[in-house]
Every structure is written in structure tokens, then in C-alpha cells.
Design a protein around this motif. Structure first.
Motif, PDB file in Angstrom:
ATOM      1  N   CYS A   8       2.868  10.116  -0.947  1.00  0.00           N
ATOM      2  CA  CYS A   8       2.991   8.775  -0.376  1.00  0.00           C
ATOM      3  C   CYS A   8       2.234   7.738  -1.092  1.00  0.00           C
ATOM      4  O   CYS A   8       1.073   8.136  -1.247  1.00  0.00           O
ATOM      5  N   PRO A   9       2.782   6.573  -1.622  1.00  0.00           N
ATOM      6  CA  PRO A   9       2.166   5.733  -2.491  1.00  0.00           C
ATOM      7  C   PRO A   9       1.001   4.996  -1.784  1.00  0.00           C
ATOM      8  O   PRO A   9      -0.050   4.629  -2.227  1.00  0.00           O
ATOM      9  N   ILE A  10       1.034   5.001  -0.573  1.00  0.00           N
ATOM     10  CA  ILE A  10       0.023   4.400   0.325  1.00  0.00           C
ATOM     11  C   ILE A  10      -1.301   5.616   0.312  1.00  0.00           C
ATOM     12  O   ILE A  10      -2.356   4.854   0.167  1.00  0.00           O
ATOM     13  N   SER A  11      -0.853   6.727   0.800  1.00  0.00           N
ATOM     14  CA  SER A  11      -1.844   7.555   0.696  1.00  0.00           C
ATOM     15  C   SER A  11      -2.524   7.923  -0.830  1.00  0.00           C
ATOM     16  O   SER A  11      -3.829   7.778  -0.789  1.00  0.00           O
ATOM     17  N   CYS A  12      -1.698   7.723  -1.760  1.00  0.00           N
ATOM     18  CA  CYS A  12      -2.205   7.684  -3.322  1.00  0.00           C
ATOM     19  C   CYS A  12      -3.150   6.847  -3.173  1.00  0.00           C
ATOM     20  O   CYS A  12      -4.224   7.048  -4.282  1.00  0.00           O
TER      21      CYS A  12
ATOM     22  N   LEU B  24      -3.183   5.124   7.287  1.00  0.00           N
ATOM     23  CA  LEU B  24      -1.920   5.874   7.420  1.00  0.00           C
ATOM     24  C   LEU B  24      -1.567   6.013   8.628  1.00  0.00           C
ATOM     25  O   LEU B  24      -0.151   6.110   8.760  1.00  0.00           O
ATOM     26  N   GLU B  44       2.018  14.665   6.568  1.00  0.00           N
ATOM     27  CA  GLU B  44       1.624  15.308   5.514  1.00  0.00           C
ATOM     28  C   GLU B  44       0.511  15.407   4.931  1.00  0.00           C
ATOM     29  O   GLU B  44      -0.213  16.478   4.402  1.00  0.00           O
ATOM     30  N   ILE B  95      -0.089  -2.430  -0.724  1.00  0.00           N
ATOM     31  CA  ILE B  95      -0.753  -1.347  -1.327  1.00  0.00           C
ATOM     32  C   ILE B  95       0.336  -0.183  -1.644  1.00  0.00           C
ATOM     33  O   ILE B  95       0.332   0.609  -2.618  1.00  0.00           O
ATOM     34  N   MET B  96       1.443  -0.206  -0.851  1.00  0.00           N
ATOM     35  CA  MET B  96       2.463   0.812  -1.307  1.00  0.00           C
ATOM     36  C   MET B  96       3.203   0.388  -2.695  1.00  0.00           C
ATOM     37  O   MET B  96       3.430   1.197  -3.467  1.00  0.00           O
ATOM     38  N   GLY B  99       0.589   1.575  -5.389  1.00  0.00           N
ATOM     39  CA  GLY B  99       0.490   2.808  -5.368  1.00  0.00           C
ATOM     40  C   GLY B  99       1.861   3.374  -6.210  1.00  0.00           C
ATOM     41  O   GLY B  99       1.678   4.183  -7.240  1.00  0.00           O
ATOM     42  N   ALA B 100       2.887   2.828  -5.866  1.00  0.00           N
ATOM     43  CA  ALA B 100       4.133   3.174  -6.582  1.00  0.00           C
ATOM     44  C   ALA B 100       4.022   2.882  -8.015  1.00  0.00           C
ATOM     45  O   ALA B 100       4.599   3.778  -8.918  1.00  0.00           O
ATOM     46  N   ASN B 103       1.078   5.183  -9.997  1.00  0.00           N
ATOM     47  CA  ASN B 103       0.950   6.492  -9.799  1.00  0.00           C
ATOM     48  C   ASN B 103       2.287   7.433 -10.022  1.00  0.00           C
ATOM     49  O   ASN B 103       3.333   7.392  -9.352  1.00  0.00           O
ATOM     50  N   CYS B 106       3.972   9.448  -7.185  1.00  0.00           N
ATOM     51  CA  CYS B 106       4.397   8.774  -5.926  1.00  0.00           C
ATOM     52  C   CYS B 106       5.736   7.993  -6.485  1.00  0.00           C
ATOM     53  O   CYS B 106       5.794   6.853  -6.450  1.00  0.00           O
TER      54      CYS B 106
END
Lengths: 139, 139
Positions: A8-12, B24, B44, B95-96, B99-100, B103, B106
DNA sequence: AATTTGTGCTTGCACTTTGCAAGTACTAAT
DNA sequence: ATTAGTACTTGCAAAGTGCAAGCACAAATT
């Protein structure tokens, strides 16, 4: 690189900067013209030296910051943002806006008021300024 | 309320949700329709039970979440967002997106692609949906 | 009525991270 | 030579985290 909890990009993202200090260092560089270890230490939140060293190393390893020898003083290091680091600006702005909105003890100052009046404009303006300073690799 | 490190709105915000887990949980409620302790546990990232209880209590104390007895099962609690919690949406989205973008592990899924194509639109649309569900106090 | 299942939460213990004080190594300036 | 500045390290106590195992209660099942 820290271990990944999920894809998950948020988690990463939180694996990288999800702590109480990393984004404050980014804030100092991004919005307060701070560039060196000793300047970060002076911030009002009083980060401990071992934590600061650790976070700077992590952020450098993650290619969010670049560490270079200062041209003026060769015993000094200077930290600057990469494009990846500069792209954290919208996150910083949104966090600032939320914090100012919901915390009575956090009065909006100059930038806070600008954000409240025109968030997209403030981000665009700051983003342009940051782009000029972005480092791709050591000088 | 945790102790305040400074009157900077970024610092104040991080005092509340600046850790690896709080956002999260917010994500699960906000984007994944999860509402209960047992559903959060199943995510997860595998949060530990004591951490989950602690974060839920902090988020409830901060008035970001509201805890209510489930109408269907009275031995069950249901958590929902307040307006203060729902206003974390732009932070979550940014943040999403970051991250995407940075990363490789992701991949962007449905929402990620929507954000890439039209971030403001995605935020507005989700924001409207959240507003319908916002709780002001216990039923 | 007794048992099982589901749900939220607590406890104990090992481990990690943090916070604080002090100290080291090196450079630059005096 | 001495002093001051800069980045970083170390030691240790306190706090936070991760994991396994439990408890208390309500609802469903037998």
C-alpha cells in the motif's frame, strides 16, 4: 531501506517518514531555509543528536535529501532536497493546514494564512521556488 | 492529549498522528469501509492488538474517531470519522500519491490512478462521500 | 443449562527506539 | 597553542513496540 509492511503506498510512505521527526527536518529545509545539522538542532522541538543523525542518514539513503560539503566551510555539511524530497511539499502543506485548523495552540502565521486563502496557489508558488534549489547529485 | 513540542501546526499534527500506525487506521475507515477492531486487525500490515487499542483510544480522545455500540451486534463497537477525522483526507491522498510515485513496489490501483489523473476531483468526490458518514456524537 | 464462538481488551516479556548527558574527532579561526 | 564550531558517537534510563497468551463479556449453538 526499512522493511516493507505491505504494498500500500500509504504504508510504504509511512515506512519512510512515519515518525515524529522526519517531516520536521523536511519542514526546516523546505520552509525555514535551514540546511545544516546545527541549524536543525536549534529548532524549537529540540530533537536529540542521535535521532537527528539517524533521520538524516535515513532520508539521505531514501534519496529525499542530499548531503554535500559546504563550499564556505569545508568542515560543514549542507543538506538539500532532491525532487523526491521537494515532492513532499503538498503533504507538508496539508498537514500544516489541518494542524492550524484544529489546534487552538497553533496560530496561523504568514504561510498559514496564505494557505487558508489559496492553498493551490501557495503550493504552486512554493513548488516553483523549491524546484530552483533541487539537487540531483553532489556538486 | 500528548504533550506539545511547539506551536508549529506541523509539529502539533505529528504529535497526534506522527507514527507508523494511526494513519493506516484512518485509511482503513476512510477508504476501505472498515469499522471495527477485528477488521482493523485483519489488515495486511498486521498491527499488534495492544497498539491498535492504544491508537483507537488516542484517536478517539483527539476527537478524530467516534466509538459507538453496533446496532446489529451489541457486543461490538463501531468506529467512524468525525469531521476532524474526515478532514485528514487530503493528507492521506497526498501521502498515497507520493508513495505510489516513488515506490516501485506500490502499484497504483483504482484510486491511485484516479488521483494521478485528477487529484482535486478525486479529493472532492471522496470528501462528499465522507461527509455523509461523519458522526458528531454518539447515536 | 452448558458450550462454543466472536469481540474487545489486558498482561507479561523480550526487543527496539527514544531522550538525555557526556564525550570524541576533526576543522577553522584566533 | 588555544579556543570555538561542527558532526557524530556512546552509555544508560525510560518509553514504545511486537508477540503470545490470556481474560471478560455477549451472542449463538447444542
Amino acid at each position: 531501506m526499512e522493511k516493507m509492511r505491505s504494498d500500500c503506498p500509504i504504508s510504504c510512505s509511512l515506512d519512510v517518514f512515519g515518525d515524529k521527526w522526519s517531516l520536521l527536518i523536511i519542514r526546516d529545509i523546505m520552509l525555514r531555509e535551514k540546511v545544516s545539522y546545527s541549524e536543525f538542532l536549534q529548532s524549537e522541538e529540540k530533537i536529540a543528536t542521535n535521532i537527528l543523525v539517524n533521520r538524516l542518514n535515513v532520508l539521505e539513503a531514501e534519496k529525499i535529501l542530499i548531503k554535500e560539503v559546504s563550499e564556505k566551510n569545508k568542515s560543514k555539511f549542507v543538506y538539500s532536497l532532491t525532487q523526491k524530497g521537494a515532492d513532499l511539499l503538498p503533504i507538508i502543506i496539508e498537514i500544516m493546514d489541518w494542524g492550524a485548523k484544529y489546534n487552538e495552540n497553533c496560530p496561523r502565521k504568514e504561510l498559514g494564512k496564505k494557505i487558508k486563502a489559496d492553498k493551490a496557489g501557495a503550493i504552486e508558488e512554493l513548488s516553483k521556488e523549491l524546484k530552483k534549489k533541487v539537487r540531483k547529485k553532489a556538486i
